[in-house]
Design an enzyme around this catalytic site. Sequence first.
Site, PDB file in Angstrom:
ATOM      1  N   CYS A 266       5.455  38.895   5.972  1.00  0.00           N
ATOM      2  CA  CYS A 266       3.984  38.618   6.331  1.00  0.00           C
ATOM      3  C   CYS A 266       3.304  38.682   5.199  1.00  0.00           C
ATOM      4  O   CYS A 266       3.614  39.429   4.506  1.00  0.00           O
ATOM      5  CB  CYS A 266       3.632  39.436   7.554  1.00  0.00           C
ATOM      6  SG  CYS A 266       4.500  39.460   8.979  1.00  0.00           S
TER       7      CYS A 266
ATOM      8  N   ARG B 131       3.357  33.528   2.892  1.00  0.00           N
ATOM      9  CA  ARG B 131       4.320  34.472   3.577  1.00  0.00           C
ATOM     10  C   ARG B 131       4.335  34.306   4.857  1.00  0.00           C
ATOM     11  O   ARG B 131       5.559  34.833   5.298  1.00  0.00           O
ATOM     12  CB  ARG B 131       3.726  35.816   3.100  1.00  0.00           C
ATOM     13  CG  ARG B 131       3.394  36.172   1.626  1.00  0.00           C
ATOM     14  CD  ARG B 131       2.832  37.359   1.341  1.00  0.00           C
ATOM     15  NE  ARG B 131       3.692  38.217   1.532  1.00  0.00           N
ATOM     16  CZ  ARG B 131       4.071  39.058   0.405  1.00  0.00           C
ATOM     17  NH1 ARG B 131       3.837  38.736  -1.037  1.00  0.00           N
ATOM     18  NH2 ARG B 131       4.981  40.270   0.508  1.00  0.00           N
TER      19      ARG B 131
ATOM     20  N   TRP C 131       4.641  36.052   9.881  1.00  0.00           N
ATOM     21  CA  TRP C 131       5.920  35.422  10.090  1.00  0.00           C
ATOM     22  C   TRP C 131       6.657  36.043  11.049  1.00  0.00           C
ATOM     23  O   TRP C 131       7.410  37.108  10.833  1.00  0.00           O
ATOM     24  CB  TRP C 131       6.652  34.954   8.706  1.00  0.00           C
ATOM     25  CG  TRP C 131       7.680  34.154   8.800  1.00  0.00           C
ATOM     26  CD1 TRP C 131       7.627  32.909   8.783  1.00  0.00           C
ATOM     27  CD2 TRP C 131       9.346  34.595   8.797  1.00  0.00           C
ATOM     28  NE1 TRP C 131       8.950  32.410   8.848  1.00  0.00           N
ATOM     29  CE2 TRP C 131       9.918  33.453   8.885  1.00  0.00           C
ATOM     30  CE3 TRP C 131       9.829  35.746   8.758  1.00  0.00           C
ATOM     31  CZ2 TRP C 131      11.236  33.508   9.021  1.00  0.00           C
ATOM     32  CZ3 TRP C 131      11.105  35.836   8.837  1.00  0.00           C
ATOM     33  CH2 TRP C 131      11.831  34.440   9.152  1.00  0.00           C
TER      34      TRP C 131
ATOM     35  N   ASN D 285       3.979  44.912   6.956  1.00  0.00           N
ATOM     36  CA  ASN D 285       4.858  43.766   6.473  1.00  0.00           C
ATOM     37  C   ASN D 285       6.089  44.539   6.284  1.00  0.00           C
ATOM     38  O   ASN D 285       6.217  45.452   5.825  1.00  0.00           O
ATOM     39  CB  ASN D 285       4.198  43.213   5.180  1.00  0.00           C
ATOM     40  CG  ASN D 285       5.457  42.340   4.488  1.00  0.00           C
ATOM     41  OD1 ASN D 285       6.071  41.611   5.260  1.00  0.00           O
ATOM     42  ND2 ASN D 285       5.536  42.260   3.361  1.00  0.00           N
ATOM     43  N   GLY D 286       7.266  43.754   6.992  1.00  0.00           N
ATOM     44  CA  GLY D 286       8.747  44.329   7.030  1.00  0.00           C
ATOM     45  C   GLY D 286       9.013  44.428   8.298  1.00  0.00           C
ATOM     46  O   GLY D 286       8.829  43.942   9.226  1.00  0.00           O
TER      47      GLY D 286
ATOM     48  N   GLU E 204      20.378  20.479  -3.057  1.00  0.00           N
ATOM     49  CA  GLU E 204      18.900  20.473  -3.037  1.00  0.00           C
ATOM     50  C   GLU E 204      18.229  19.547  -2.361  1.00  0.00           C
ATOM     51  O   GLU E 204      17.455  19.713  -1.646  1.00  0.00           O
ATOM     52  CB  GLU E 204      18.516  20.733  -4.629  1.00  0.00           C
ATOM     53  CG  GLU E 204      16.993  21.024  -4.969  1.00  0.00           C
ATOM     54  CD  GLU E 204      16.244  22.037  -4.390  1.00  0.00           C
ATOM     55  OE1 GLU E 204      17.202  22.792  -3.730  1.00  0.00           O
ATOM     56  OE2 GLU E 204      15.044  22.079  -3.971  1.00  0.00           O
TER      57      GLU E 204
ATOM     58  N   LYS F 107      15.802  19.907   0.801  1.00  0.00           N
ATOM     59  CA  LYS F 107      14.444  19.215   0.834  1.00  0.00           C
ATOM     60  C   LYS F 107      14.309  18.540   2.096  1.00  0.00           C
ATOM     61  O   LYS F 107      13.288  18.749   3.083  1.00  0.00           O
ATOM     62  CB  LYS F 107      14.214  18.385  -0.296  1.00  0.00           C
ATOM     63  CG  LYS F 107      13.959  18.990  -1.599  1.00  0.00           C
ATOM     64  CD  LYS F 107      13.066  19.958  -1.537  1.00  0.00           C
ATOM     65  CE  LYS F 107      12.972  21.197  -1.238  1.00  0.00           C
ATOM     66  NZ  LYS F 107      13.562  22.209  -2.185  1.00  0.00           N
TER      67      LYS F 107
ATOM     68  N   GLU G  92      14.485  20.860   5.558  1.00  0.00           N
ATOM     69  CA  GLU G  92      13.298  22.035   5.712  1.00  0.00           C
ATOM     70  C   GLU G  92      11.882  20.783   6.118  1.00  0.00           C
ATOM     71  O   GLU G  92      11.257  21.674   6.778  1.00  0.00           O
ATOM     72  CB  GLU G  92      13.093  22.708   4.592  1.00  0.00           C
ATOM     73  CG  GLU G  92      12.814  22.209   3.520  1.00  0.00           C
ATOM     74  CD  GLU G  92      12.947  23.456   2.172  1.00  0.00           C
ATOM     75  OE1 GLU G  92      12.500  24.460   2.548  1.00  0.00           O
ATOM     76  OE2 GLU G  92      13.019  23.012   1.089  1.00  0.00           O
TER      77      GLU G  92
ATOM     78  N   HIS H 237      38.493  15.427   3.004  1.00  0.00           N
ATOM     79  CA  HIS H 237      39.161  16.489   3.751  1.00  0.00           C
ATOM     80  C   HIS H 237      38.307  17.023   5.039  1.00  0.00           C
ATOM     81  O   HIS H 237      38.650  18.157   5.339  1.00  0.00           O
ATOM     82  CB  HIS H 237      39.099  17.848   2.680  1.00  0.00           C
ATOM     83  CG  HIS H 237      39.807  17.189   1.382  1.00  0.00           C
ATOM     84  ND1 HIS H 237      41.250  17.160   1.462  1.00  0.00           N
ATOM     85  CD2 HIS H 237      39.706  17.202   0.197  1.00  0.00           C
ATOM     86  CE1 HIS H 237      41.684  17.012   0.379  1.00  0.00           C
ATOM     87  NE2 HIS H 237      40.731  16.930  -0.556  1.00  0.00           N
TER      88      HIS H 237
ATOM     89  N   LYS I  23       6.840  30.703   2.526  1.00  0.00           N
ATOM     90  CA  LYS I  23       7.112  30.599   1.048  1.00  0.00           C
ATOM     91  C   LYS I  23       7.649  31.612   0.474  1.00  0.00           C
ATOM     92  O   LYS I  23       8.674  31.499  -0.410  1.00  0.00           O
ATOM     93  CB  LYS I  23       5.608  30.223   0.551  1.00  0.00           C
ATOM     94  CG  LYS I  23       5.802  29.787  -1.182  1.00  0.00           C
ATOM     95  CD  LYS I  23       6.021  28.254  -1.369  1.00  0.00           C
ATOM     96  CE  LYS I  23       6.595  28.210  -2.646  1.00  0.00           C
ATOM     97  NZ  LYS I  23       7.530  27.149  -2.934  1.00  0.00           N
TER      98      LYS I  23
END
Length: 610
Positions: free
Chosen positions: A2, A27, A75, A100-101, A483, A487, A490, A506, A605
């Site tokens: 957060c 955040r 968050w 935050n945590g 990557e 993209k 997400e 395989h 982020k």
Amino acid sequence: MCGIVGAVAQRDVCPILLEGLKRLEYRGYDSAGIAVLNGNHKLERVRVLGKVQDLVTSLSAQPLHGGTGIAHTRWATHGKPSIENAHPHVYKEKIALVHNGIIENHEPLRQQQKQHGFDFNTETDTEVIVNQIEYYLRTGQDLLQAVFNTVDDLEGAYSLGIICTDEPGRIIAARSGSALVIGVGIGEYFIASDIFALLPVTQQFIILEEGDIADIQRDQLRIYDKNHQAVIRQIIISQQVAEAVDKAGYRHFMLKEIFTQPLAIAETLEGRLADGLVVESAFGMRAATIFDQAEAIDIVACGTSYHAGLVAKYWLEATAGIPCQVEIASEFRYRRKVVSRNSLFVTISQSGETTDTLAALELAKTLNYISTLAICNVPESSLTRASELVFLTHAGPEIGVASTKAFTTQLTALFMLMILLARRRGLTSEQEKGLVHHLETLPGKINLALDLNQQLSELAERFADKHHALYLGRGSMLPVAMEGALKLKEISYIHAEAYAAGELKHGPLALVDNDMPVIAVAPNNQLLEKLKSNLQEVRARGGKLYVFTDTDVNIQASEDISMIRMAPVPDCIAPIVFTVPLQLFAYHIAVLKGADIDQPRNLAKAVTVE
Ligand code: F6R
């Protein structure tokens, strides 16, 4: 994970707190809240489910004013996003707290507090902190002493900002495992999760150290270390500027950031090249000595930054001939690692605040690495402060949650690292000049890739109703495919996986049918013929192919093959250039799906929790 901000001043702190929250929204953005002590020293609080803008709207209908306040953008970890779970959390109308945590021992504390008659109104781990403070206040302690005792009871990670009606004009802040800075104003102080949040009000900062507790009043600041002994912490003057971050006419920050890549890479190169060679001190004053000793490289990072590390492995081993291992930080930090002789530990991070990467770095410092190097976009971040060597990518603020320009500038930095290490293993000045020349052509090559924007937007229409996608690459194009898949998933919420093309047979080939689009990253390199065979395997199973390739590659478009042709790119920089159309492709698909491009659901982020 957060963002927290707080202020104690003679003026109304609400606008400062709201601007700070906007700057911390990267955040987390599932709910937001603010609490102030008003002119009558009463606690007033407003919380909303949603983004900081929703809080601003709510406050315009119900304004708050006060000289002492704290605010939070969340968050969710413990407890769903909801108004009840939004911070600040309070004890009655007396104490308010932002956190935050994660408090790991919240369950036993909750049980103890229930026995002491405390009620619970939220599902969060945070509520136990505010109750514990009240518990100690009832024994006659003042707020500072109550916080000393409370933090001694906590296990886990936290940065905290606390206010109390009994002691207006005072904020107690604490840091353990989650970053917290104090902004020093004239006759006023601020706290925040990062410097960026406070740049509009000050350039002077104190970076709290692990275990620090700060007693902050308008005209007085005292800091105590983890043993609760008074300490002096140095004030630093930030070189960052509070530049306004806007979309510059683009529809989304992500699109702006994709289109800024030629400029961002030029900034990464600026001042780092001289006479056609890489300037060694760009990596730090001791870079030359450390690179002389380095016999192996271990790279640790998360997400997109991890993918940059994977590309670098191909470069470092092929061109510099130096062994390189790349690992996800959340794995590295919890396993027993055998460190090869004279290894250099490299972290890569856009934010410099990713908890797993920071923890991996702390662990690495206890192992026998010769040194630590951070490749990072944010100056004065926790990662850069904790690393011996630092290379700042200078990409500028990246606001879109999906990383774009951070990745291509990280790759540019890693390419320079490869050159410096290759120099020690026989790369001649002429060869180096050739590689540097390729670097210098990057902005132009990326501009050409950006010209594909319209074509990619049209192609995206064929894709928007899909539920799954497979990305294929070989060699250094495999991490580029990874990557590309990241993209897509997400921002568009389409399930996407990347595979080494040779691995298809395989197992994953079983997934291929008419409904499974396959995206191949296929530049004209020595693996192209192998990759073409893999693509035939897909066609034979009715798969639809989207091939990102060069203009001179001899694959014909057909009903089941869409070709995206780039201007030919030298092999060594192809991973950087080929990333760009994959970013645009994902972007356009997500736009068609109506997704929240810059703030995708469930993400943030900077990932400042485990
Ligand atoms: C994906 C993305 C994330 C980050 C990851 C590491 O687009 O942005 O996967 O790359 O959370 O973040 P940093 O680079 O800040 O350490």
